[in-house]
Design an enzyme around this catalytic site. Structure first.
Site, PDB file in Angstrom:
ATOM      1  N   HIS A   1      -3.198   7.276 -14.800  1.00 45.64           N
ATOM      2  CA  HIS A   1      -2.453   6.202 -14.126  1.00 45.64           C
ATOM      3  C   HIS A   1      -2.617   6.331 -12.616  1.00 45.64           C
ATOM      4  CE1 HIS A   1       1.254   3.395 -14.346  1.00 45.64           C
ATOM      5  NE2 HIS A   1       0.724   3.300 -13.137  1.00 45.64           N
TER       6      HIS A   1
ATOM      7  N   ASN B   1      -3.753  -3.783 -10.484  1.00 45.60           N
ATOM      8  CA  ASN B   1      -3.089  -4.566  -9.426  1.00 45.60           C
ATOM      9  C   ASN B   1      -3.837  -4.466  -8.105  1.00 45.60           C
ATOM     10  OD1 ASN B   1      -2.287  -1.882  -9.129  1.00 45.60           O
ATOM     11  ND2 ASN B   1      -0.242  -2.386  -8.381  1.00 45.60           N
TER      12      ASN B   1
ATOM     13  N   ASP C   1       0.646  -3.559 -14.912  1.00 44.01           N
ATOM     14  CA  ASP C   1       1.414  -2.552 -14.165  1.00 44.01           C
ATOM     15  C   ASP C   1       1.767  -3.004 -12.751  1.00 44.01           C
ATOM     16  OD1 ASP C   1       2.608   0.069 -13.850  1.00 44.01           O
ATOM     17  OD2 ASP C   1       1.001   0.446 -12.430  1.00 44.01           O
TER      18      ASP C   1
ATOM     19  N   HIS D   1       4.597  -1.434 -18.085  1.00 45.19           N
ATOM     20  CA  HIS D   1       5.475  -1.059 -16.980  1.00 45.19           C
ATOM     21  C   HIS D   1       6.834  -1.637 -17.379  1.00 45.19           C
ATOM     22  CE1 HIS D   1       6.577  -1.111 -12.512  1.00 45.19           C
ATOM     23  NE2 HIS D   1       7.498  -1.878 -13.059  1.00 45.19           N
TER      24      HIS D   1
ATOM     25  N   ASP E   1       0.612   8.216 -11.294  1.00 43.74           N
ATOM     26  CA  ASP E   1       0.928   6.923 -10.673  1.00 43.74           C
ATOM     27  C   ASP E   1       0.599   6.965  -9.178  1.00 43.74           C
ATOM     28  OD1 ASP E   1       1.640   4.315 -10.302  1.00 43.74           O
ATOM     29  OD2 ASP E   1       3.770   4.585 -10.760  1.00 43.74           O
TER      30      ASP E   1
HETATM   31  O1  DOR Z   1       5.731   2.877  -7.359  1.00 49.11           O
HETATM   32  C1  DOR Z   1       4.900   2.114  -7.817  1.00 49.11           C
HETATM   33  N1  DOR Z   1       3.815   1.733  -7.105  1.00 49.11           N
HETATM   34  N2  DOR Z   1       5.068   1.624  -9.051  1.00 49.11           N
HETATM   35  C2  DOR Z   1       4.268   0.687  -9.559  1.00 49.11           C
HETATM   36  O2  DOR Z   1       4.485   0.280 -10.677  1.00 49.11           O
HETATM   37  C3  DOR Z   1       3.175   0.109  -8.757  1.00 49.11           C
HETATM   38  C4  DOR Z   1       2.738   1.053  -7.719  1.00 49.11           C
HETATM   39  C5  DOR Z   1       1.830   0.434  -6.678  1.00 49.11           C
HETATM   40  O3  DOR Z   1       0.856  -0.232  -7.050  1.00 49.11           O
HETATM   41  O4  DOR Z   1       2.051   0.641  -5.494  1.00 49.11           O
END
Ligand code: DOR
Length: 428
Positions: A60, A94, A151, A178, A304
């Site tokens: 992720h 994204n 996400d 998500h 993440d």
């Molecule tokens: O903290 C986050 N940042 N959560 C997410 O779901 C997206 C991510 C981002 O793309 O910055």
């Protein structure tokens, strides 16, 4: 080209391997494993006291390319991954444009060709991740995505989620959710509770995560397919996942190091590097996550990794974007918080950072066996080190862990006939 890794402890739970030996790698393939191999080689490395495992995967990661190359690129993100101990990453859609077509998937795969770290794109579930129309799942599957996700947001429309689960099962791809009911989190920036009241910040309740997790499991049960719950942060979602697994459903889940390490107390100084989505929760959520890691309810650990520009992270707490980087702290935090505290054994950590992500996303296997491609992570379990964001390979520095003292580190990786070790990358 031949290289020799000497005196390391080789640990691969897939084949019940745990022994001290030398590994001879020739042209990127494991040629010999044994005691005191003495052959003429181009490079040798004494790894006494170090561990060699199958290559770790971060399932992720936000690489930001295309669109926000000022924050990260495929090149800098994978360099950060190699420095953090990973030989593969799955990158989230994204981007700008989002990964919702075969063209963008191919663009990313081409950019990543020849790199040490394999890049496996995740395609969007809906066009532009807008939640209204299914994206071209079939064409993205053919182009090589390893999962599907919107996400950053949930697939909020249940009909679309149902179609996505049904359609993606034709390609055996998981839907990575998500979990966030946005009707409950509008303007919310931190976990709802005593601290959000105390700090005067708009609340982002745990209920938002739990509702979507429960709904998704219900839709999965009805329509089939595969579901993967991303960045689980609440006690109830751990319980929902545990119960769904008990009922035999095809569902898996992940947790980030920040969600098993930090509580929402860390928001007290309004450092925007504590602003993540889902938000940091409470000690009781962390305890449930730890139980979920121990009993294998939670299948994998993923960072993440979410790079953001300094300028944007310097906005006020309520306006700053959600997200922190994690590729270069994930292994250190996992070893410090889970291994040295005896919560997880090394075998369990390898399961959660290499074997399970490879299985769930159907990535190539990595095994420490003669004849296999050398796809390896090298760990020093006992190195004490301080996180220094100014030494990161990532283009961004938005971490709450700067200055933290950690015990245990990834010190090298080998993959695709390349080796990263001692801060340098070489061809092997
Ligand atoms: O903290 C986050 N940042 N959560 C997410 O779901 C997206 C991510 C981002 O793309 O910055």
């Amino acid at each position: 080209m031949r290289i020799l890794l000497k005196n390391a402890q080789l640990v691969d739970p897939q084949i019940k391997l745990d022994q001290i030996a030398d590994v001879l790698i020739e042209d990127g393939t494991i040629k010999k494993i044994g005691k005191s191999i003495s052959e003429k080689v181009d490079h040798d490395f004494d790894l006494k006291g170090k561990i060699i495992t199958p290559g770790f995967v971060d399932a992720h990661v936000h690489l930001r390319e295309p669109g926000r190359e000022d924050e990260e690129t495929i090149e800098t993100g994978t360099a950060s991954a190699a420095a953090g101990g990973f030989t593969a990453v799955c990158c989230m859609p994204n981007t700008k444009p989002s990964i919702d077509s075969a063209e963008v998937v191919t663009f990313i795969k081409e950019k990543a060709t020849g790199l040490l770290v394999n890049v496996h794109p995740i395609g969007a579930v809906t066009k532009k991740r807008e939640g209204t129309e299914l994206a071209y799942l079939g064409e993205m599957a053919e182009a090589g995505v390893v999962g599907l996700s919107d996400d950053g947001v949930a697939v909020s429309n249940s009909q679309i989620l149902k179609y996505a689960l049904e359609y993606s099962s034709m390609f055996n791809l998981p839907i990575i959710e998500h979990c966030e009911d946005s009707s409950l989190t509008k303007d919310g920036v931190m976990n709802e509770g005593i601290n959000s009241t105390r700090f005067g910040l708009p609340p982002h309740p745990s209920l938002a995560e739990d509702l979507i997790a429960a709904r998704d499991v219900a839709v999965l049960e009805y329509s089939g397919g595969r579901l993967h719950l991303a960045h689980i942060s609440t006690k109830a979602t751990v319980e929902i996942l545990r119960d769904a697994k008990k009922r035999g459903l095809n569902v898996t889940g992940e947790v980030t190091p920040h969600h098993f390490t930090l509580t929402d107390d860390f928001v007290k100084d309004y450092d925007t590097n504590t602003k993540v989505n889902p938000p940091l929760r409470t000690q009781s959520d962390i305890d449930a996550i730890i139980d979920g890691l121990k009993d294998r309810t939670i299948d994998l650990i993923a960072s993440d990794h979410a790079p953001h520009s300094i300028e944007e992270k310097e906005w006020e707490y309520i306006y700053a974007p959600f997200g922190i980087i994690g590729l270069e702290t994930s292994v250190g935090l996992t070893l410090t918080r889970l291994y040295h505290t005896k919560i997880l054994s090394l075998d369990e950590i390898i399961l959660k950072m290499s074997i399970n992500p490879r299985k769930i996303f159907r990535l190539p296997e990595a095994k420490i066996e003669i004849g296999q491609k050398a796809n390896l992570t090298i760990l020093d379990l006992n190195e004490n080190w301080a996180v220094d964001k100014f030494n990161f390979k990532s283009k961004s520095i938005n971490t709450p862990f700067h200055g933290w003292e950690l015990k245990g580190k990834a010190i090298g990786v080998i993959n695709n006939r390349r080796m990263y070790f001692d801060g340098k990358e070489i061809s092997i």
